[in-house]
Design a protein around this motif. Sequence first.
Motif, PDB file in Angstrom:
ATOM      1  N   VAL A  10      40.111  32.755  50.858  1.00  0.00           N
ATOM      2  CA  VAL A  10      40.423  31.598  50.022  1.00  0.00           C
ATOM      3  C   VAL A  10      39.457  30.477  50.361  1.00  0.00           C
ATOM      4  CG1 VAL A  10      42.175  29.908  49.387  1.00  0.00           C
ATOM      5  CG2 VAL A  10      42.863  32.232  50.014  1.00  0.00           C
ATOM      6  N   LYS A  12      50.757  35.080  47.061  1.00  0.00           N
ATOM      7  CA  LYS A  12      51.017  36.397  46.475  1.00  0.00           C
ATOM      8  C   LYS A  12      50.394  37.499  47.333  1.00  0.00           C
ATOM      9  CE  LYS A  12      51.892  39.218  42.886  1.00  0.00           C
ATOM     10  NZ  LYS A  12      52.504  39.207  41.608  1.00  0.00           N
ATOM     11  N   ALA A  13      49.152  37.313  47.753  1.00  0.00           N
ATOM     12  CA  ALA A  13      48.473  38.306  48.594  1.00  0.00           C
ATOM     13  C   ALA A  13      49.222  38.490  49.910  1.00  0.00           C
ATOM     14  CB  ALA A  13      47.025  37.881  48.860  1.00  0.00           C
ATOM     15  N   GLU A  15      38.784  43.898  38.752  1.00  0.00           N
ATOM     16  CA  GLU A  15      39.526  43.640  39.999  1.00  0.00           C
ATOM     17  C   GLU A  15      40.579  44.721  40.230  1.00  0.00           C
ATOM     18  OE1 GLU A  15      42.796  40.413  41.687  1.00  0.00           O
ATOM     19  OE2 GLU A  15      41.690  39.950  39.865  1.00  0.00           O
ATOM     20  N   LEU A  45      42.036  38.743  51.711  1.00  0.00           N
ATOM     21  CA  LEU A  45      41.791  37.711  50.703  1.00  0.00           C
ATOM     22  C   LEU A  45      41.126  36.535  51.390  1.00  0.00           C
ATOM     23  CD1 LEU A  45      42.185  36.538  47.787  1.00  0.00           C
ATOM     24  CD2 LEU A  45      44.266  35.455  48.706  1.00  0.00           C
ATOM     25  N   VAL A  49      38.861  33.998  46.306  1.00  0.00           N
ATOM     26  CA  VAL A  49      39.440  33.140  45.284  1.00  0.00           C
ATOM     27  C   VAL A  49      39.077  31.692  45.583  1.00  0.00           C
ATOM     28  CG1 VAL A  49      41.693  32.861  46.430  1.00  0.00           C
ATOM     29  CG2 VAL A  49      41.535  32.617  43.933  1.00  0.00           C
ATOM     30  N   VAL A  65      38.921  37.300  42.528  1.00  0.00           N
ATOM     31  CA  VAL A  65      40.173  37.315  41.773  1.00  0.00           C
ATOM     32  C   VAL A  65      39.882  36.870  40.338  1.00  0.00           C
ATOM     33  CG1 VAL A  65      42.472  36.284  41.571  1.00  0.00           C
ATOM     34  CG2 VAL A  65      41.568  36.922  43.822  1.00  0.00           C
ATOM     35  N   GLY A  66      40.306  37.706  39.397  1.00  0.00           N
ATOM     36  CA  GLY A  66      40.088  37.414  37.984  1.00  0.00           C
ATOM     37  C   GLY A  66      38.968  38.233  37.365  1.00  0.00           C
ATOM     38  N   PHE A  75      45.814  26.977  42.232  1.00  0.00           N
ATOM     39  CA  PHE A  75      45.561  28.385  41.935  1.00  0.00           C
ATOM     40  C   PHE A  75      45.244  29.195  43.200  1.00  0.00           C
ATOM     41  CE2 PHE A  75      42.590  31.813  40.617  1.00  0.00           C
ATOM     42  CZ  PHE A  75      43.497  32.604  39.942  1.00  0.00           C
ATOM     43  N   PRO A  76      44.281  28.763  44.043  1.00  0.00           N
ATOM     44  CA  PRO A  76      44.016  29.531  45.260  1.00  0.00           C
ATOM     45  C   PRO A  76      45.235  29.634  46.176  1.00  0.00           C
ATOM     46  CG  PRO A  76      42.212  28.039  44.822  1.00  0.00           C
ATOM     47  CD  PRO A  76      43.309  27.678  43.869  1.00  0.00           C
ATOM     48  N   ILE A 116      47.648  32.247  44.735  1.00  0.00           N
ATOM     49  CA  ILE A 116      47.104  33.594  44.926  1.00  0.00           C
ATOM     50  C   ILE A 116      47.237  34.001  46.395  1.00  0.00           C
ATOM     51  CG2 ILE A 116      44.975  34.968  44.870  1.00  0.00           C
ATOM     52  CD1 ILE A 116      46.235  34.506  42.098  1.00  0.00           C
TER      53      ILE A 116
END
Length: 184
Positions: free
Chosen positions: A83, A99-100, A72, A81, A41, A67-68, A92-93, A96
């Motif tokens: 980043v 969340k991950a 996915e 993940l 991401v 991501v996106g 946004f990163p 995410i």
Amino acid sequence: MFRDTSHLVVEELSRTLERIDPAQVQAFVDALLAADKVFVVGVGRVLLALQAMTKRFAHLGIAITYVGAITEPAITPKDLLVVGSGSGSSLFPLAIARKAKAIGAKVVHIGSNPQSDMKDVADFMVRIPVRTKLYLDDEIDSRQPMTSLFEQSLLIFGDIVAKMIIDERQLDLKGLWQHHANLE
């Protein structure tokens, strides 16, 4: 003018790559190879560099997506993940990554700012210590526009990691073409 500018860019890249900690890179390689699936991401030009990295790692047989992407899959605790964020504070990163992490996935931050909000989320960081919008004291300065040096370094870093994986797994370079797109 072209030769002087190209020399400047190559010199900045060389200085940057020399400052990346090999132990952090090896930890990244190990995490990539241990994960069931890998997600990346980022935003803007960083995302473009990560997508190029994604494509190359897929050529090596790594289950990887960004991501996106329309295809996915779900992330799980067995996944990684990655980043990409120079500042480590891009909204946004960072969201995410949180969340991950809440799902139980391992998170690695590739960036420049080790004191960003990402430090509380990532399992570890690979630091590319170049000039960001934050202008930290220990960042490598660049005469290129904005964060070009970070994005260039990230792209080349991905290819270096790919070569390390090729060597570690003793992959046949010619055999990698079986994973290359063929509807072109």
